[in-house]
Motif scaffolding. Structure first.
Motif, mmCIF file in Angstrom:
data_model
loop_
_atom_site.group_PDB
_atom_site.id
_atom_site.type_symbol
_atom_site.label_atom_id
_atom_site.label_comp_id
_atom_site.label_asym_id
_atom_site.label_seq_id
_atom_site.Cartn_x
_atom_site.Cartn_y
_atom_site.Cartn_z
ATOM 1 N N ASP A 17 4.911 13.422 -5.392
ATOM 2 C CA ASP A 17 5.136 14.673 -4.677
ATOM 3 C C ASP A 17 4.018 14.904 -3.669
ATOM 4 O O ASP A 17 2.871 14.486 -3.880
ATOM 5 N N LEU A 18 4.336 15.642 -2.603
ATOM 6 C CA LEU A 18 3.334 16.084 -1.650
ATOM 7 C C LEU A 18 2.908 17.495 -2.046
ATOM 8 O O LEU A 18 3.741 18.399 -2.139
ATOM 9 N N THR A 61 2.571 6.645 6.384
ATOM 10 C CA THR A 61 3.915 6.423 5.851
ATOM 11 C C THR A 61 3.789 6.129 4.359
ATOM 12 O O THR A 61 3.010 5.253 3.962
ATOM 13 N N THR A 63 6.132 5.446 0.812
ATOM 14 C CA THR A 63 7.446 5.140 0.254
ATOM 15 C C THR A 63 7.311 4.977 -1.255
ATOM 16 O O THR A 63 6.416 4.277 -1.735
ATOM 17 N N ARG A 78 10.797 8.802 1.050
ATOM 18 C CA ARG A 78 9.954 8.301 2.146
ATOM 19 C C ARG A 78 9.406 9.491 2.930
ATOM 20 O O ARG A 78 10.146 10.439 3.243
ATOM 21 N N ALA A 79 8.110 9.455 3.227
ATOM 22 C CA ALA A 79 7.462 10.486 4.027
ATOM 23 C C ALA A 79 6.742 9.826 5.199
ATOM 24 O O ALA A 79 5.927 8.923 4.998
ATOM 25 N N VAL A 81 4.348 10.950 8.270
ATOM 26 C CA VAL A 81 3.538 12.071 8.752
ATOM 27 C C VAL A 81 2.787 11.620 9.995
ATOM 28 O O VAL A 81 2.013 10.654 9.950
ATOM 29 N N LEU A 90 6.373 16.010 10.203
ATOM 30 C CA LEU A 90 6.675 15.344 8.935
ATOM 31 C C LEU A 90 8.172 15.089 8.879
ATOM 32 O O LEU A 90 8.981 16.025 9.023
ATOM 33 N N LEU A 92 10.847 13.584 6.211
ATOM 34 C CA LEU A 92 10.927 13.239 4.798
ATOM 35 C C LEU A 92 12.373 12.998 4.421
ATOM 36 O O LEU A 92 13.268 13.760 4.826
ATOM 37 N N SER A 93 12.603 11.959 3.654
ATOM 38 C CA SER A 93 13.966 11.649 3.234
ATOM 39 C C SER A 93 13.974 11.265 1.767
ATOM 40 O O SER A 93 12.986 10.734 1.232
ATOM 41 N N GLU A 208 17.418 14.957 4.148
ATOM 42 C CA GLU A 208 16.318 14.764 5.083
ATOM 43 C C GLU A 208 15.713 16.115 5.445
ATOM 44 O O GLU A 208 16.431 17.104 5.630
#
Length: 567
Positions: A17-18, A61, A63, A78-79, A81, A90, A92-93, A208
């Motif tokens: 998590d972010l 990046t 993943t 996947r992020a 930034v 950002l 994000l998917s 997304e």
């Protein structure tokens, strides 16, 4: 846990998590996750299969490939930034699939928005049809979803414009302060849609988020202001079936919150006739006549020698949660029971409220004109159970107590138990099992209850209650999964019991401090050790006698009891 920075944007990477996404030091998102929740609202445990992190001049990046425990579903997050000349972007998917249909109540992105700089601020909402709506983030806690049918959000936090676009699902928002979370939550899918639904071969998740952060951050005010208040009277909760001990050893005079069913036998009630004063919480079967059941219970209390100081009653169906605009139980509502309580227990104060969370209290508000006090309880692990999330719930308490006072309109707040673990589950048939003693949401058996973590958490609750005008509350049960007996938590309870009703000054932040005329309580709820002030004398959690503590390191979850005075 890993700290990531690229240009002006930073975040913490924790278990995929972010967390704490910031631009120039301003927190714009508290957490971005993608949970899968089962039909009982439990969160499926997830295992990381692989992670890749690439950092360079152009950005970051990340993943992550993951799977639900037992490979019941799998996915990729996947992020990407990228710093911008005046902010950051950002993208994000998340993709999720299951080999066979899996019944779920939620699957996909969840965004947690912070409270600081957000509560009461303007908010622009973009709906799926392209229309826009101007509204604001709730200041007092909203009992229902404050925003629905979301395809985008735009607002400003301390000078930073946060623009979010969602694709692949319809989102809505709830005010998570109801559950003690220090956040607003934007999630998918709408609760009004059929639940559960299938995650499976014919119904994968493809979502997304496109987030743009721009602007000049305004320097945040550092430190937390001091608040004057008084220490609440700390009670201990008891309930046949969950506890055995009728009093807390060494604190036999503590007030007790005794929860019983209306048909409790004289022999059971007699066990609580001695000890501290009793607030009686009565659960009435739905098919009973409330007045008759309360009258019969009062006769058995008298035969047992039990004279409760306060009484509050609820029908069993109100132990469960109901959406504000959903179907509510038929028959008498909570306020309809007050006359029966007063008739059966004329010597006792009659209360109104709920035995579960502020959520249920907020959705079924008592009429202050008919009652003598209000009540509700709290648990820290409705939505998340990691250490950081649990301690973050303390940040929400001032706003919870403020919202509660607004509803109570001058009636005292004699509250229930505030704990890490869950006493009863209003969202499922019962609390989820936890045989391995993991950090899981919606469980009664939490591994931290027997540690200093629970003591530090309780100190944070006590500080919030003291500053928030709470007259009384419980920090634990006597024994059992939520008990304090023989555990570090009992030392915090004992300190508070010796100072009940005393004037105090409370300071928040990473180190919570409560100063009274009979010494101070300090609890480190942050992530870094801090040195105690020069000249400090007292004892640390677990120590039996005072000593010089000046310069001593107070570790995370450490608690110190200092001598001296000066609230």
């Amino acid at each position: 846990m890993r700290q990531i920075r690229t240009g002006p944007v930073s975040f913490t990477l924790l278990e995929g998590d972010l967390r704490s996404i910031r631009l120039g030091g301003v927190e714009v998102l508290r957490r971005l996750s993608y949970p899968v929740r089962d039909p009982q609202w439990g969160t499926h445990a997830v295992e990381t299969l692989s992670e890749e992190l690439h950092e360079g001049a152009e950005g970051v990046t990340y993943t992550r490939r993951f799977a639900g425990r037992g490979a019941i579903f799998g996915g990729i997050f996947r992020a990407v930034v990228r710093p911008l000349p005046s902010g950051a972007h950002l993208l994000l998917s998340v993709e999720m699939d299951a080999p066979a249909d899996l019944a779920v109540n939620r699957a996909g992105f969840t965004l947690l928005h912070p409270l600081r700089g957000v509560s009461g601020a303007a908010l622009r909402v973009i709906h799926p049809d392209g229309s826009e709506e101007a509204t604001e983030w709730p200041r007092l806690i909203s009992p229902a979803q404050p925003v629905r049918d979301i395809a985008g959000l735009s607002h400003v936090v301390d000078g930073v414009t946060v623009d979010i676009r969602m694709r692949g699902e319809v989102f809505e928002m709830e005010d998570q302060r109801n559950w003690s979370d220090a956040s607003y939550k934007t999630y998918c899918r709408p609760l009004a849609w059929p639940l559960p639904f299938a995650l499976g071969p014919a119904a994968p998740v493809r979502q997304e988020l496109d987030i743009t952060l721009t602007g000049a951050p305004v320097a945040a005010v550092t430190g937390d202001a001091a608040h004057d208040g008084s220490l609440p009277h700390v009670a201990v909760a008891v309930e046949p079936g969950l506890t055995v001990a009728r009093v807390l050893a060494g604190l036999e005079a503590l007030p007790r919150l005794l929860r019983v069913r209306a048909d409790a036998a004289v022999e059971v009630l007699a066990g609580f006739a001695t000890g501290g004063p009793v607030t009686l919480e009565v659960i009435l079967p739905d098919d009973d006549d409330p007045a008759a059941s309360l009258a019969a219970l009062a006769l058995r209390c008298a035969a047992a020698g039990l004279r409760p100081l306060r009484v509050v009653a609820l029908r069993e169906s109100y132990m469960k949660s109901h959406q504000p605009d959903g179907v509510w139980p038929k028959g008498p509502r909570p306020m309809d029971l007050i006359a029966g309580v007063r008739s059966a227990f004329p010597q006792a104060a009659a209360g109104g409220g709920m035995f579960t969370n502020f959520t249920e209290f907020n959705r079924c508000r008592p009429d202050p004109a008919q009652i003598d006090f209000v009540t509700w309880g709290g648990t820290a692990i409705v939505h998340a159970a990691d250490d950081l999330s649990v301690m973050e719930t303390l940040e929400a308490l001032p706003q919870i107590f403020a919202s509660g006072r607004a509803i109570a309109r001058g009636r005292p707040l004699h509250l229930g138990m505030f704990s890490i673990g869950m006493r009863s589950n209003p969202y499922a048939t019962d609390c989820l099992p936890n045989p391995a003693m993991e950090r899981l949401a919606m469980v009664r058996d939490d591994p931290r209850q027997a540690t200093g973590f629970a003591a530090a958490f309780a100190a944070g609750v006590l500080a919030g209650a003291a500053a928030g005008g709470v007259a009384s509350l419980a920090l634990s049960m006597t024994d059992g999964p939520l008990g304090a007996e023989g555990r570090p938590l009992a030392q915090v309870v004992a300190w508070a019991a010796a100072r009940a009703g005393m004037a105090c000054r409370v300071r928040g932040g990473d180190v919570v401090r409560i100063d009274t005329a009979k010494g101070a309580l300090l609890a480190n709820i942050g992530g870094e050790a801090v040195a105690l002030p020069d000249g400090a004398r007292g004892r640390l959690l677990g120590e039996s006698g005072p000593r010089d503590l000046g310069g001593v390191s107070l570790v995370p979850c450490g608690v110190a009891f200092l001598e001296g005075g000066g609230a």
